[in-house]
Design a protein around this motif. Structure first.
Motif, PDB file in Angstrom:
ATOM      1  N   PRO B 246       0.812  -1.235   0.000  1.00 23.88           N
ATOM      2  CA  PRO B 246       0.000   0.000   0.000  1.00 23.88           C
ATOM      3  C   PRO B 246       0.835   1.270   0.000  1.00 23.88           C
ATOM      4  N   ARG B 247       2.039   1.194   0.589  1.00 20.47           N
ATOM      5  CA  ARG B 247       2.853   2.402   0.650  1.00 20.47           C
ATOM      6  C   ARG B 247       3.655   2.617  -0.622  1.00 20.47           C
ATOM      7  N   LEU B 251       4.379  -1.267  -9.301  1.00 19.92           N
ATOM      8  CA  LEU B 251       4.733  -0.640 -10.575  1.00 19.92           C
ATOM      9  C   LEU B 251       5.777   0.462 -10.352  1.00 19.92           C
ATOM     10  N   TYR B 252       5.561   1.241  -9.310  1.00 18.50           N
ATOM     11  CA  TYR B 252       6.498   2.323  -9.009  1.00 18.50           C
ATOM     12  C   TYR B 252       7.867   1.763  -8.662  1.00 18.50           C
ATOM     13  N   GLU B 255       9.624   0.765 -11.748  1.00 18.09           N
ATOM     14  CA  GLU B 255      10.123   1.963 -12.441  1.00 18.09           C
ATOM     15  C   GLU B 255      11.399   2.468 -11.802  1.00 18.09           C
ATOM     16  N   LEU B 256      11.412   2.480 -10.475  1.00 23.82           N
ATOM     17  CA  LEU B 256      12.607   2.952  -9.760  1.00 23.82           C
ATOM     18  C   LEU B 256      13.794   2.051 -10.060  1.00 23.82           C
ATOM     19  N   VAL B 259      15.102   3.066 -13.444  1.00 26.29           N
ATOM     20  CA  VAL B 259      15.787   4.360 -13.433  1.00 26.29           C
ATOM     21  C   VAL B 259      17.115   4.276 -12.696  1.00 26.29           C
TER      22      VAL B 259
END
Lengths: 784, 272, 158
Positions: B246-247, B251-252, B255-256, B259
């Protein structure tokens, strides 16, 4: 009243308080030794909403060191419930028992109090208390709270809507019809908590012989707090003394009489022994008080040029499960001052406050924090939708100096403010024109810079007329006394509660100028209700205006009497031409000042020990009391500007520059005022970027420690460039305007505006705080 | 938040420490206390016995051997990041250790403690896994040497048996011409990484370790440094499978990873 | 209950306490040195930072009994005979404290750090300071004070 030359007011005097704090000799409540004190620890609900079927304490009572265990039923016998029922239309009365009896309403709600010989043993015993709960469905958010057949947080209310306030002036509906465009915007602020570095705590000492309760507690409002304790314990105010020592931050969390505190007081009386409690950080996060969690919508009717014709505002606040302060407070402040420095005649608002199964809200430094973000964000939205420069839209709508005093659509009058001047100063300092060029060049390199502007008109002080008009019981006056001792020492007091604002120094400077002594000769005595006069305490940026003026008036009265006695002692008919300067009497002869041999100490000696030498009819002694009721509202203003860089790949944000141009009126001590501004901005930025008190979809608090609840550290914040542009207020004798909350308002607004400027190439808008990296990244991702 | 009661033991030799660990029931070891302390204060962990390793001599040494750099389990992060031997022989380790928590945390926190705690986002497990370090443990069966890839089993879970203590870790020494980079993404300085990437270039091979994305460090080996950093980064993104949270949405996190790998590879290739 | 001896600020203190009693609590209650403050009891806020053998450590993450045979230094030992240290003096002169609750932890951290790195850059100061939470000042003046001490230190040795 002759106004003296101000030599000490306005001086950047390093603080008298510092020495003890720097060397580890401060006295915070936990530092105060109370021999024989027992320690309290609370058993708290693991459920967000549940019936309390039974509480079994026998197993825990036999644990080592346990003296007693109390529950809601015990407290109901020894204390009265809290009834919060100000006669305000739209505000529903609520009542809460000292400790819950029938049911718990949030995760962390205290249900029992263990008293033992040490905190360690109390915690051991608390684990053994068996509470039989029947979990109930929880109202985990506003959406659930406002459903047709929502579960009720408070069964005595018809619904979870505890307050609804509506207002309309002019005809905003008509303005929408006439408008070139109606610009709609949304703003959502996350749930936060005050997080003073010192958690709550107290030591309650019941004296059975004197039937008197002394409470050592760090509190912002010692006198109102005392009145509350006395009333709830069915004691007279003469039977209660509040002693507020050094306090490690308050920010609004240390105002209300909390249930844990009342329980500890009652326990001390019951046991006839001192009882102390120190809240730990997990409790403080979960169960002290929360704040903000507001959703706002605006509908702005505008002309093609961007001029504001009408504004409609809707606010919805998640107030949590208990009302520690009146739920309509937000309406009164936010909606009332929202238009700020902008001209508007046609305005309507609707403010709804609802209960949910979360920890109750308390006023947090700048309870109206969302105000500037909303109006400035609306200005930006207008600019965006009409293809105009956001600065030009602000200039077009902002009140001009010649139009002051200006009556806001809610009837509030703003006077002696300089929003245009501070805006232009901030715009110049941040190099607004040059920025656009740099931004364009950076975008070509794939770097995303953003610039935000946020003007603030900060309401401060809140005189009695404000409360009357708002229907909130209570006064806005402040009280002070000043006594010159027989040896010439000067003691002064005011009914405020210090929590780090430098009162001991700043008010010594006020007395110094008012009376005619050096600040080093003055000692401020505050926080003890047996010593300090009955005042309304520290909140709502009132300390300087209300307290400072009361002290000043007392000092002027003292000055008058001292000089009358001096005249007598020097053999003059009147005190004309006499001045007291740094504790010595001076005479003005043909425009020149000549020192006499007469000192304040000598005058004092006469006043106390040789009263027959006093002027005929004059009473002995040098003891002065004064109260002062400030104007219903005073305003200070500022303009914040900041430059940010957004990493579009990660959503990370860096603040490159932060500028604030501010007008706070007469400044008592520039160090203190600048420090307050830094602190307010820091709190605003911390909230906008990092802070988030989260509950899951079942109402469980999932932000249990400082590893989850993030506050800004030194690497998250920039340096602050403060441009002082102070002009005095004509509303009070010293010219103070009050400040210390506006920084929060400005920071919350300016960072959002800057981020949205950085995001503009993506065509997305951030309307939610905290502006976490994953949120910003999700916006950018959605734009692709 | 006070811890539950426990009996305290302060062995003055490794042998005594081992004896206590295998002999006592419900015992925990304490070294730096920076991870265990908070858990005990919150009563999330309530051992009946606490064995303090801080008085066992010789466990904090940093010794350069022929083929490896040996760092004792009680070596503090601050000492590791400031040691000239570590900076020379294992610069990736020195750099990563310097980012752990804050100054006061680094003064007490230990290498052995961090490895045994096995937080998926922690620096030292990531560096150990990326460099192929060997973790030396001692217990009832005597000394064992466990390769990092076998040592970290899952989130907060290692190959340590209940009777075993981490004694030291052995890191391969960097050769002249080796390059490295370490990048992490956290909300604030000193917070646990949401995603961390350690990258080395040795013998013209690129090796990438990713921390925080899964329940233990993930190492991608034998990558071609001549390949575009973008392409390598995409490979890394495809290789990780973060759990939904939840935090931090999965997907994020992916992505990190992409990157950070892209940036770490670029930095690694240009570093000294 | 254990009986042991602590050495704090060069002075010996006999202590009787359970092994679980935190150093922060023993300092405050048994040694009556209340200058070390408790803000979170999980090592995050830094208010309880003391020196252990000269190194900054969170007193809330140490059991007092562990300190037998070690030297603990607290805020009370920093000013000598009433004379403030350069860092304390600088904080006073630039208004680097407001409520004062976090101040001792910051002073202890930097009394140690400035010995290791007498001339830190602003970025280094902010990085080290990030281990101490302050809710009042926004850190601006604290950083200013530390930089002032660093600059003055370098002037003194120049």
């Amino acid at each position: 009243m002759r106004r003296p030359k101000l030599r000490h007011i306005g001086a950047a005097l390093p603080r008298k308080e510092d020495l003890r704090f720097l060397t580890g000799h401060g006295r915070y409540v936990e530092d105060i030794e109370v021999p024989g004190a027992l320690h309290a620890c609370f058993v708290r609900s693991p459920h967000p909403h549940a019936k309390i079927l039974s509480i079994e304490t026998e197993t825990a009572k036999i644990a080592s060191g346990v003296i007693a265990i109390y529950t809601g039923k015990d407290l109901a016998r020894w204390t009265t419930p809290l009834r919060m029922a100000p006669p305000i239309e739209g505000l529903r009365p609520v009542e809460m028992t000292t400790l819950p009896i029938d049911k718990v309403r949030f995760h962390g709600d205290p249900v029992a109090c263990v008293i033992a010989t040490s905190r360690y043993l109390a915690e051991d015993a608390a684990e053994r208390v068996e509470v039989d709960y029947e979990p109930l469905p929880a109202v985990a958010n506003l959406e659930q709270a406002l459903l047709e057949n929502a579960v009720k947080v408070d069964e005595s209310l018809p619904s979870n809507l505890v307050s609804i306030q509506k207002y309309k002036t002019g005809d905003p509906e008509a303005r929408k019809r006439e408008a070139f465009k109606v610009v709609e915007s949304e703003f959502h602020q996350g749930r936060m908590t005050h997080l003073p570095i010192e958690t709550r705590g107290l030591a309650a000492v019941w004296d059975e012989g004197r039937q008197h309760l002394t409470v050592h507690i760090g509190n912002q409002v010692p006198h109102p707090y005392r009145s509350q304790v006395a009333a709830r314990m069915r004691l007279s105010e003469s039977q209660v003394t509040i002693v507020s020592p050094d306090v490690g931050g308050g920010f609004g969390q240390k105002i209300a009489l909390y249930r844990e505190e009342l329980t500890v007081c009652a326990a001390s009386r019951q046991l006839k022994r001192p009882v102390r409690w120190r809240e730990d950080r997990m409790e403080n996060l979960m169960a002290a008080s929360h704040a903000r969690e507001d959703s706002v919508r605006t509908r702005a009717a505008v002309t093609k040029e961007g001029r504001l014709l009408g504004l409609e505002l809707e606010i919805l606040e998640d107030f949590g499960a208990y009302c520690f302060y009146p739920a309509n407070y937000l309406a009164r402040v936010v909606a009332m001052i929202l238009t700020g420095p902008y001209k508007l005649r046609d305005y309507a608002f609707e403010v709804k406050v609802a209960l949910t199964n979360k920890c109750g809200n308390g006023p947090m430094r700048a309870p109206m924090a969302i105000t500037s973000w909303v109006i400035e964000g609306t200005m930006d939205a207008i600019a965006r939708e009409l293809g105009l420069d956001p600065l030009e839209v602000r200039r077009l709508n902002m009140v001009e100096t010649r139009e002051l005093p200006y009556t806001m659509p809610t009837g509030e009058v703003i006077a002696d403010i300089t929003p245009r001047e501070t805006l232009e100063a901030a715009v110049k300092a941040i190099d607004y024109a040059g920025f656009r060029k740099r931004q364009a060049a950076a975008r070509k390199e794939g770097r995303h810079l953003g610039l935000g502007l946020c003007s603030v008109v900060e309401s401060t002080t809140y005189g009695s007329k404000f409360y009357k008009a708002a229907g909130i019981p209570g006064s806005g006056h402040e009280a002070a006394w000043l006594r010159i001792e027989p040896g010439g020492a000067v003691n002064a007091s005011v009914g405020l509660g210090a929590t780090g604002q430098g009162y001991e120094t700043a008010f010594a400077q006020v007395v110094a100028d008012g009376l005619g002594v050096e600040p080093s000769q003055v000692r401020m005595q505050m926080g003890n209700t047996d010593v300090a006069p009955y005042g309304m305490g520290s909140r709502g940026a009132r300390g300087g205006t209300a307290g400072g003026t009361a002290i000043f008036l007392a000092a002027r009265e003292a000055n008058e009497k001292v000089l009358a006695i001096a005249a007598q002692m020097l053999g003059f008919d009147s005190a004309e031409g006499l001045h007291l300067v740094d504790g010595r009497v001076e005479r003005e002869i043909l425009g020149e000042r000549v020192k006499t041999d007469l000192t304040l100490a000598q005058v004092a000696r006469t006043a106390y020990l040789d009263p027959t030498a006093l002027p005929k009819g004059m009473a002995p002694g040098l003891d002065f009391s004064k109260t002062y009721d400030p104007p219903p509202m005073t305003y200070s203003n500022a303009a914040h500007a900041c430059e940010v860089e957004l990493d579009a790949e990660t959503g990370a944000l860096k603040i490159l520059r932060y500028v604030v141009a501010e007008d706070c009126g007469t400044v008592l001590n520039p160090f203190v005022v600048e420090g307050q501004q830094h602190g307010a901005i820091a709190m605003g930025l911390s909230g906008a970027l990092l802070e988030h008190m989260r509950y899951d979809e079942h109402g469980n608090n999932i932000t249990g420690s400082l590893a989850d609840y993030l506050v800004a550290t030194s690497t998250d914040l920039p340096g602050f460039e403060v441009i002082p542009m102070h002009t005095p207020s004509r509303g009070n004798p010293v010219g103070i305007k009050g400040m210390a909350e506006g920084g929060v308002m400005g920071a919350i607004g300016v960072i959002a505006c800057a981020v949205n400027d950085a995001l503009s190439p993506f065509g997305v808008i951030a309307d939610r705080q905290p502006l976490s990296p994953d949120y910003l990244r999700s916006l950018i991702r959605s734009a692709r | 938040m006070k811890p539950a009661p426990f009996r305290y033991h302060r062995p003055e030799s490794l042998a005594h420490a081992l004896e206590l660990l295998s002999g006592l029931e419900d015992a925990k070891l304490i070294a730096g206390g920076q991870s265990l302390g908070p858990m005990m204060n919150m009563r999330l962990v309530q051992p009946a016995e606490l064995i303090d390793l801080n008085s066992v001599p010789g466990l904090d040494l940093i010794t350069e051997k022929d083929d490896f750099l040996e760092i004792g389990a009680l070596a503090r992060h601050h000492a590791v990041s400031n040691s000239s031997s570590v900076k020379t022989c294992c610069p990736l380790l020195a750099e990563a250790a310097g980012t752990i928590g804050h100054y006061a945390i680094r003064s007490r926190g230990t290498l052995g403690g961090s490895l045994a705690h096995a937080d998926p986002a922690a620096q030292l497990p990531l560096v150990a896994a990326t460099l192929g370090a060997q973790i030396v443990v001692n217990g009832k069966r005597g000394e064992r040497r466990i390769a990092a890839k076998d040592f970290f089993v899952s989130m907060m879970s290692t190959a340590l048996e209940p009777d075993e203590i981490v004694v030291c870790a052995r890191f391969p020494k960097a050769a002249a011409g080796d390059r490295h980079a370490y990048l992490q993404f956290s909300r604030r300085t000193g917070d646990f990484a949401i995603v961390a990437v350690a990258c080395t270039l040795q013998d013209r091979k690129l090796r990438i370790g990713v921390g925080g994305a899964e329940d233990k460090p993930l190492v991608l080996d034998g990558l071609n440094p001549a390949e575009e950093p973008d392409a390598i980064a995409r490979k890394a993104r495809e290789a990780v499978d973060p759990a939904e949270n939840p935090r931090v949405p999965a997907l994020y996190r992916k992505e990190l990873v992409e990157v950070l790998v892209k940036r770490a590879v670029a930095r690694c290739l240009t570093s000294n | 209950m254990l009986d042991f001896e602590l050495t704090v600020n060069g002075q010996r203190y006999p202590v009787r306490a359970e092994p679980r009693k935190l150093l922060s609590d023993v300092l405050r209650e048994d040694c009556r040195l209340t200058g070390t403050h408790v803000g979170c009891e999980h090592g995050v806020c830094g208010a309880c930072t003391v020196l252990v053998d000269g190194k900054p450590s969170r007193a809330c993450l140490i059991y007092a009994v562990q300190m037998q045979g070690h030297e603990v230094t607290t805020i009370e030992a920093v000013a000598k005979d009433g004379k403030l240290s350069p860092l304390q003096q600088a904080l006073h002169e630039v208004h680097g404290l407001q409520c004062g609750f976090c101040t001792a932890g910051i002073v202890m951290t930097f009394e140690a750090y400035l010995k290791e790195n007498p001339r830190p850059s602003e970025a280094e100061v902010r990085e080290v300071l990030s281990g101490n939470l302050c809710r009042c000042t926004g850190y601006h003046n604290i950083v200013k004070a530390i930089i002032r001490v660093a600059d003055e230190g370098s002037d003194a040795t120049a």
